[in-house]
Design a protein around this motif. Structure first.
Motif, short mmCIF file in Angstrom:
data_model
loop_
_atom_site.label_atom_id
_atom_site.label_comp_id
_atom_site.label_asym_id
_atom_site.label_seq_id
_atom_site.Cartn_x
_atom_site.Cartn_y
_atom_site.Cartn_z
N LYS A 70 0.85 -1.20 0.00
CA LYS A 70 0.00 0.00 0.00
C LYS A 70 0.88 1.25 0.00
O LYS A 70 1.73 1.43 0.84
N GLY A 71 0.69 2.08 -1.00
CA GLY A 71 1.43 3.32 -1.10
C GLY A 71 2.82 3.18 -1.68
O GLY A 71 3.59 4.14 -1.72
N GLU A 72 3.18 1.99 -2.15
CA GLU A 72 4.51 1.77 -2.72
C GLU A 72 4.64 2.52 -4.04
O GLU A 72 3.78 2.41 -4.92
N ILE A 73 5.69 3.29 -4.20
CA ILE A 73 5.89 4.09 -5.41
C ILE A 73 6.21 3.18 -6.60
O ILE A 73 5.70 3.39 -7.70
N ASN A 74 7.04 2.18 -6.40
CA ASN A 74 7.44 1.29 -7.48
C ASN A 74 6.59 0.02 -7.49
O ASN A 74 7.11 -1.08 -7.69
N PHE A 75 5.30 0.15 -7.32
CA PHE A 75 4.39 -1.00 -7.27
C PHE A 75 4.35 -1.70 -8.62
O PHE A 75 4.25 -1.07 -9.67
N SER A 76 4.44 -3.02 -8.58
CA SER A 76 4.34 -3.83 -9.79
C SER A 76 3.20 -4.84 -9.59
O SER A 76 3.25 -5.66 -8.67
N LEU A 77 2.22 -4.76 -10.44
CA LEU A 77 1.08 -5.66 -10.31
C LEU A 77 1.49 -7.12 -10.52
O LEU A 77 1.06 -8.01 -9.78
N ILE A 78 2.36 -7.36 -11.49
CA ILE A 78 2.80 -8.73 -11.73
C ILE A 78 3.58 -9.28 -10.54
O ILE A 78 3.42 -10.43 -10.15
N GLY A 79 4.41 -8.46 -9.92
CA GLY A 79 5.13 -8.88 -8.72
C GLY A 79 4.19 -9.17 -7.57
O GLY A 79 4.37 -10.14 -6.83
N PHE A 80 3.18 -8.32 -7.42
CA PHE A 80 2.18 -8.53 -6.38
C PHE A 80 1.44 -9.85 -6.61
O PHE A 80 1.24 -10.62 -5.68
N LEU A 81 1.06 -10.12 -7.85
CA LEU A 81 0.33 -11.35 -8.15
C LEU A 81 1.21 -12.58 -7.94
O LEU A 81 0.73 -13.61 -7.44
#
Length: 75
Positions: free
Chosen positions: A8-19
């Motif tokens: 939450k709130g991560e600037i370098n958020f990656s959806l594929i990494g999260f998944l």
């Protein structure tokens, strides 16, 4: 829940990494529950811990071998 809080709130958020991280957590939970069911002592067909380790390691080896061939070609 922990994964969602950590991104939450991560600037370098990656959806594929999260998944990937979320699916790894789900699969780890499934593996833990499966091992618990297979080691249940009251079941007459329950596996010993060494037999379970043998079967799980062979299955892991077979499932991971194609990925090693693709991502580690110099081995």
């Amino acid at each position: 829940l922990g994964i969602a809080i950590s991104v939450k709130g991560e600037i370098n958020f990656s959806l594929i990494g999260f998944l990937y991280c979320f699916s790894a957590t789900i699969f780890r939970a499934i593996k833990t529950v499966t091992q618990g069911l297979l080691l249940h002592k009251s079941d007459p067909e329950a596996l010993s811990s060494m037999n379970l380790l043998y079967y799980m390691s062979m299955l892991s080896f077979i499932l991971l071998l194609p990925f090693v061939a693709v991502f580690e070609p110099n081995i």
